[in-house]
Motif scaffolding. Structure first.
Motif, PDB file in Angstrom:
ATOM      1  N   ILE A   1       0.864  -1.178   0.000  1.00 13.15           N
ATOM      2  CA  ILE A   1       0.000   0.000   0.000  1.00 13.15           C
ATOM      3  C   ILE A   1       0.897   1.224   0.000  1.00 13.15           C
ATOM      4  O   ILE A   1       1.678   1.432   0.935  1.00 13.15           O
ATOM      5  N   LEU A   2       0.782   2.014  -1.064  1.00 17.68           N
ATOM      6  CA  LEU A   2       1.629   3.186  -1.254  1.00 17.68           C
ATOM      7  C   LEU A   2       0.895   4.461  -0.847  1.00 17.68           C
ATOM      8  O   LEU A   2      -0.332   4.545  -0.940  1.00 17.68           O
ATOM      9  N   LEU A   3       1.663   5.438  -0.421  1.00 17.04           N
ATOM     10  CA  LEU A   3       1.129   6.786  -0.249  1.00 17.04           C
ATOM     11  C   LEU A   3       1.321   7.505  -1.589  1.00 17.04           C
ATOM     12  O   LEU A   3       2.449   7.707  -2.036  1.00 17.04           O
ATOM     13  N   VAL A   4       0.229   7.862  -2.250  1.00 20.02           N
ATOM     14  CA  VAL A   4       0.330   8.446  -3.586  1.00 20.02           C
ATOM     15  C   VAL A   4       0.049   9.946  -3.601  1.00 20.02           C
ATOM     16  O   VAL A   4       0.338  10.625  -4.583  1.00 20.02           O
ATOM     17  N   SER A   5      -0.519  10.478  -2.513  1.00 19.26           N
ATOM     18  CA  SER A   5      -0.708  11.925  -2.402  1.00 19.26           C
ATOM     19  C   SER A   5      -0.792  12.279  -0.928  1.00 19.26           C
ATOM     20  O   SER A   5      -1.147  11.448  -0.092  1.00 19.26           O
ATOM     21  N   ARG A   6      -0.456  13.526  -0.615  1.00 17.03           N
ATOM     22  CA  ARG A   6      -0.433  13.948   0.782  1.00 17.03           C
ATOM     23  C   ARG A   6      -1.831  14.431   1.187  1.00 17.03           C
ATOM     24  O   ARG A   6      -2.421  15.277   0.512  1.00 17.03           O
ATOM     25  N   PRO A   7      -2.351  13.893   2.290  1.00 18.46           N
ATOM     26  CA  PRO A   7      -3.718  14.250   2.703  1.00 18.46           C
ATOM     27  C   PRO A   7      -3.854  15.737   3.036  1.00 18.46           C
ATOM     28  O   PRO A   7      -2.917  16.361   3.553  1.00 18.46           O
ATOM     29  N   LYS A   8      -5.000  16.277   2.736  1.00 12.75           N
ATOM     30  CA  LYS A   8      -5.401  17.601   3.183  1.00 12.75           C
ATOM     31  C   LYS A   8      -6.518  17.409   4.189  1.00 12.75           C
ATOM     32  O   LYS A   8      -7.628  17.027   3.842  1.00 12.75           O
ATOM     33  N   GLY A   9      -6.224  17.635   5.460  1.00 10.30           N
ATOM     34  CA  GLY A   9      -7.199  17.329   6.495  1.00 10.30           C
ATOM     35  C   GLY A   9      -7.251  15.833   6.727  1.00 10.30           C
ATOM     36  O   GLY A   9      -6.223  15.152   6.750  1.00 10.30           O
ATOM     37  N   ILE A  10      -8.461  15.313   6.904  1.00 11.75           N
ATOM     38  CA  ILE A  10      -8.619  13.880   7.172  1.00 11.75           C
ATOM     39  C   ILE A  10      -8.247  13.082   5.924  1.00 11.75           C
ATOM     40  O   ILE A  10      -8.728  13.382   4.833  1.00 11.75           O
ATOM     41  N   PRO A  11      -7.384  12.062   6.048  1.00 10.56           N
ATOM     42  CA  PRO A  11      -7.027  11.263   4.872  1.00 10.56           C
ATOM     43  C   PRO A  11      -8.242  10.561   4.278  1.00 10.56           C
ATOM     44  O   PRO A  11      -9.233  10.292   4.966  1.00 10.56           O
ATOM     45  N   THR A  12      -8.148  10.266   2.994  1.00  9.77           N
ATOM     46  CA  THR A  12      -9.179   9.498   2.304  1.00  9.77           C
ATOM     47  C   THR A  12      -8.510   8.339   1.574  1.00  9.77           C
ATOM     48  O   THR A  12      -7.282   8.282   1.450  1.00  9.77           O
ATOM     49  N   THR A  13      -9.328   7.446   1.062  1.00  5.28           N
ATOM     50  CA  THR A  13      -8.778   6.303   0.324  1.00  5.28           C
ATOM     51  C   THR A  13      -8.027   6.751  -0.920  1.00  5.28           C
ATOM     52  O   THR A  13      -7.153   6.026  -1.414  1.00  5.28           O
ATOM     53  N   ASP A  14      -8.321   7.931  -1.439  1.00  6.81           N
ATOM     54  CA  ASP A  14      -7.642   8.426  -2.637  1.00  6.81           C
ATOM     55  C   ASP A  14      -6.157   8.720  -2.397  1.00  6.81           C
ATOM     56  O   ASP A  14      -5.391   8.828  -3.355  1.00  6.81           O
ATOM     57  N   ASN A  15      -5.768   8.852  -1.140  1.00  2.00           N
ATOM     58  CA  ASN A  15      -4.361   9.123  -0.830  1.00  2.00           C
ATOM     59  C   ASN A  15      -3.487   7.878  -0.907  1.00  2.00           C
ATOM     60  O   ASN A  15      -2.256   7.973  -0.793  1.00  2.00           O
ATOM     61  N   PHE A  16      -4.120   6.718  -1.097  1.00  2.90           N
ATOM     62  CA  PHE A  16      -3.392   5.450  -1.047  1.00  2.90           C
ATOM     63  C   PHE A  16      -3.655   4.630  -2.311  1.00  2.90           C
ATOM     64  O   PHE A  16      -4.666   4.809  -2.980  1.00  2.90           O
ATOM     65  N   GLN A  17      -2.759   3.713  -2.574  1.00  2.07           N
ATOM     66  CA  GLN A  17      -2.938   2.811  -3.714  1.00  2.07           C
ATOM     67  C   GLN A  17      -2.372   1.442  -3.374  1.00  2.07           C
ATOM     68  O   GLN A  17      -1.245   1.331  -2.868  1.00  2.07           O
ATOM     69  N   LEU A  18      -3.152   0.406  -3.623  1.00  4.16           N
ATOM     70  CA  LEU A  18      -2.692  -0.968  -3.441  1.00  4.16           C
ATOM     71  C   LEU A  18      -2.091  -1.457  -4.755  1.00  4.16           C
ATOM     72  O   LEU A  18      -2.750  -1.400  -5.799  1.00  4.16           O
ATOM     73  N   VAL A  19      -0.848  -1.902  -4.700  1.00  2.00           N
ATOM     74  CA  VAL A  19      -0.150  -2.364  -5.900  1.00  2.00           C
ATOM     75  C   VAL A  19       0.421  -3.756  -5.651  1.00  2.00           C
ATOM     76  O   VAL A  19       0.556  -4.204  -4.511  1.00  2.00           O
ATOM     77  N   GLU A  20       0.769  -4.426  -6.747  1.00  2.45           N
ATOM     78  CA  GLU A  20       1.449  -5.717  -6.653  1.00  2.45           C
ATOM     79  C   GLU A  20       2.817  -5.611  -7.304  1.00  2.45           C
ATOM     80  O   GLU A  20       2.962  -5.057  -8.394  1.00  2.45           O
ATOM     81  N   GLN A  21       3.818  -6.127  -6.613  1.00  2.00           N
ATOM     82  CA  GLN A  21       5.191  -6.131  -7.097  1.00  2.00           C
ATOM     83  C   GLN A  21       5.680  -7.571  -7.164  1.00  2.00           C
ATOM     84  O   GLN A  21       5.149  -8.451  -6.472  1.00  2.00           O
TER      85      GLN A  21
END
Length: 340
Positions: A9-29
């Motif tokens: 699970i990657l951090l793909v953007s920095r949260p503004k206020g309360i984090p949302t699911t859009d700030n994260f991404q599940l990837v496979e390596q």
């Protein structure tokens, strides 16, 4: 069938206020392969903690911020499934900072072996891990509770707060907990035997409620939350009170600087001491704290609660639940079962 992918699970953007699911991404390596002197571990449990929110912002703190497009760092329990070092054997259970991923490459110095005969292995991330040690050193080294003193704990039903309160009871103190639901209040009073507990969400006047619960004032305020709750507690400080500052969860999602009462005069009037700390400050004393906590847990003097969410894909939701007060005790995610 052998596993071939490592989920992260990657951090793909920095949260503004309360984090949302859009700030994260599940990837496979591709599955990592250990080199000589390394081992491959499969994650069994991982930790989600309030401090992680601070690391998601690009600002100065006591640890560097997370990098974007990289897995979230944090504590995890894993099982060694392939080893190229004699110090780690296949089947060994270890705890270390391997973060939000299903597999990780580690060197022996990066992890600590877990003895499952002492307590359930999940305690290595909670009461017998960083959260327990945070409570132990913050209260005993900074708070220095004495018999018959009044200790107030905010975030009292969290993983750190509930251990703080129980240690204070062991030291002969009157203990008052502040939490955010009737279920948590009942747990503090009936299971952990706190002397009083306040639901800050339903109390119309927190300061009045604290005054009633602390008729002799406050000698130690263990601050996990900051904000208006701390404002109320600081107004009731006794002479030479001590305030260990452990966390400020009420402020973590604020975008603007917090504005509140200026506390210097209250500290001066009370000759009080307020000290911030992180558990890493006590690294050299971890064996001392771990041994004492293990003894108390084995004796039944300290109880603990774990809120375990099943499934790696639910890690982000478990993390977001921290800011809604959904957890009672330590928040964990179960990623996989042990093979043995």
């Amino acid at each position: 069938m052998p596993e071939t992918q490592n989920k992260q699970i990657l951090l793909v953007s920095r949260p503004k206020g309360i984090p949302t699911t859009d700030n994260f991404q599940l990837v496979e390596q591709p599955m990592p392969v250990p080199a000589q002197g390394e081992a491959l571990i499969r994650t069994l449990y991982l930790s989600v903690d309030p401090y992680m929110r601070g690391r998601m912002s690009d600002r100065k703190s006591y640890v560097p911020p997370y990098n974007l497009q990289e897995p979230i760092g944090g504590g995890a329990i894993g099982e060694v499934i392939e080893s190229k070092t004699p110090e780690l054997q296949t089947g060994d259970l270890v705890v270390g900072p391997t973060g939000w991923q299903t597999h990780a490459i580690v060197m022996p110095k990066q992890v600590r072996k877990i003895d499952p005969s002492i307590a359930p292995i999940t305690t290595a991330l909670g009461v017998l891990g960083m959260t327990g040690l945070t409570a132990y050193f913050g209260l005993l080294d900074i708070g220095q509770p004495k018999p018959n003193e009044t200790v107030v704990v905010s975030g009292a039903a969290g993983a750190v707060g509930m251990v703080v309160g129980q240690i204070a009871k062991l030291k002969g103190c009157r203990v008052v907990g502040i939490a955010g639901s009737d279920n948590k209040i009942n747990y503090l009073l009936n299971e952990l035997k706190f002397d009083a507990a306040i639901n800050y969400k339903t109390t119309t006047d927190l300061q009045e409620a604290l005054q009633a619960a602390c008729p002799n004032g406050i000698d130690v305020y263990f601050d996990n939350v900051g904000g208006e709750i701390s404002d109320a507690a600081l107004s009731l400080l006794n002479f030479q009170a001590r305030i260990p500052v452990c966390g400020q969860i009420s402020l973590y999602n604020q975008e603007e600087p917090d504005v509140g009462p200026r506390i210097q005069s209250q500290i001066l009037i009370s000759s009080a001491m307020m000290k911030g700390f992180i558990v890493g400050n006590y690294a050299e004393r971890f064996p001392e704290g771990a041994a004492e906590l293990a003894r108390w847990v084995k004796e039944g003097s300290i109880k603990y609660q774990e809120n375990i969410v099943e499934g790696f894909e639910n890690t982000v939701q478990a993390f977001l639940g921290l800011f809604k007060g959904e957890n009672l005790g330590k928040q964990l995610v179960k990623v996989s079962d042990q093979t043995k």
